[in-house]
Design an enzyme around this catalytic site. Structure first.
Site, short mmCIF file in Angstrom:
data_model
loop_
_atom_site.label_atom_id
_atom_site.label_comp_id
_atom_site.label_asym_id
_atom_site.label_seq_id
_atom_site.Cartn_x
_atom_site.Cartn_y
_atom_site.Cartn_z
N PRO A 144 0.84 -1.22 0.00
CA PRO A 144 0.00 0.00 0.00
C PRO A 144 0.87 1.26 0.00
CG PRO A 144 -0.83 -1.62 1.56
CD PRO A 144 0.49 -2.14 1.08
N TYR A 145 1.98 1.24 0.74
CA TYR A 145 2.89 2.39 0.76
C TYR A 145 3.36 2.74 -0.66
CZ TYR A 145 7.46 4.64 0.93
OH TYR A 145 8.52 5.47 0.70
N GLY A 146 3.87 1.72 -1.38
CA GLY A 146 4.39 1.94 -2.73
C GLY A 146 3.31 2.49 -3.65
#
Ligand code: UGA
Length: 317
Positions: A144-146
């Site tokens: 999710p961060y990426g």
């Protein structure tokens, strides 16, 4: 500069001040890790006359006032960390990486900015199909961060296309060195080593990363501000891909402390490998990474011991 009190941001502040620039630092001092560490990061910059600090959240700050007269904006603020970006934490990633970037871009629509340099991440590639990975590879994040970093990259393009904001995105590859965030691998490894605890390795340790020393990342970032690279996305990688196991062997050698290893399951969201093609940075920025892993790890180890020593001295007084 947004994210001025962070790991890379604080080094970049010092470099810009040393080059004679006036720097306005913006930071919300979010609670991803202790505020005291970030205050410490900024200590040298704050002692300089040409540095001012705005403690605000980009989402609701009066950015028109703060950015008035800026010639270059370095956008390093964001919610970092690949592995914690699941579950309810995701809201924070959306807020800090996507909404904050959109607000910043909105505030720059009418400005006379020469360059916006956005700090993106190798995490946008996910499990790349080719190594070294070129900027033209299809980005397909596996965390999710990426995904939020890729969305922010796309936002800079949207505002460039529609309002002419002169943006460049840099994809940093796993940056390390003094002041590294406490959740990142090398800091955790060093912490465990001095506490004589087992070092937790996510998976078999044969995953590779293109580790990049912080002064090299900073140098590439400064070069991107003045180079003719509007609209470009550029990898900044340290020059070689190394396994986590190899890092631990090197750390053992440098510290002369026996590493005790504990293998845990691989972490969801972690790509198996990252590796940068840096030809574009070479050609367009005239940039070359200079610090080898062994040298950089030695410098981080020295900084880490010094920082730990001053905490111990402070608490024993
Ligand atoms: C790092 C940063 O944390 C991200 O914010 C950044 O976007 C990304 O680099 C990037 O730009 O490339 P990561 O590669 O996960 O993410 O960095 P580390 O925390 O240094 O982890 C490196 C490797 O060590 C990973 O394979 C991780 O699984 C492993 N690791 C980490 C462990 O085995 N044990 C630990 O305790 C921590």
């Amino acid at each position: 500069m947004t994210g001025a009190a962070g790991f890379i941001g604080s080094h970049l502040c010092e470099r810009l001040l040393a080059d004679g620039h006036e720097v306005v630092g913006i930071d919300s001092f979010s609670d991803y890790y202790e505020r005291e560490r970030k205050e410490q990061n900024l200590r040298a910059a704050r002692a300089q006359r040409k540095f001012t600090l705005e403690v605000v959240d980009l989402v609701d700050a009066d950015l028109a006032r703060i950015l008035d007269g800026a010639t270059v904006v370095f956008h390093l603020a964001g919610q970092p960390g690949v592995r914690p970006s699941w579950g309810g934490h995701f809201d924070r990633y959306v807020h800090d990486n996507i909404v904050a970037t959109q607000r910043l871009l909105e505030s720059l629509r009418e400005s006379q900015l020469q360059k916006l340099v956005f700090a993106s991440s190798s995490s946008v590639y996910g499990d790349a199909e080719m190594f070294p990975t070129k900027e033209s590879a299809l980005p397909r994040p596996v965390s999710p961060y990426g995904m939020t970093k890729l969305a922010a990259e796309h936002l800079t393009f949207v505002y460039m296309r529609n309002f002419g904001i002169p943006a460049t995105s840099l994809r940093y590859f796993t940056v390390y060195g003094p002041r590294q965030r406490p959740d990142m691998a090398f800091c955790r490894f060093m912490e465990a080593l001095v506490d004589n605890e087992e070092i937790e390795i996510f998976g078999d340790g044969e995953q590779t990363r293109e580790f990049t020393y912080v002064s090299d990342a900073v140098d590439g970032t400064v070069k991107a501000a003045s180079a003719d690279v509007v609209g470009q996305i550029i990898n900044l990688g340290g020059g070689s891909r190394v396994t986590v196991n190899r890092v631990l062997d090197t750390l053992e050698d440098i510290s002369r402390i026996k590493v005790r290893r504990l293998h845990l399951p691989a972490a969801p969201g972690d790509p198996r490998h990252t590796g940068a093609s840096i030809n574009l940075a070479r050609e367009r920025l005239g940039w070359e990474p200079r610090v080898s892993l062994r040298e950089g790890l030695t410098r981080q180890w020295e900084w880490f011991q010094e920082a730990r020593g001053s905490v111990a001295r402070a608490t024993s007084v």
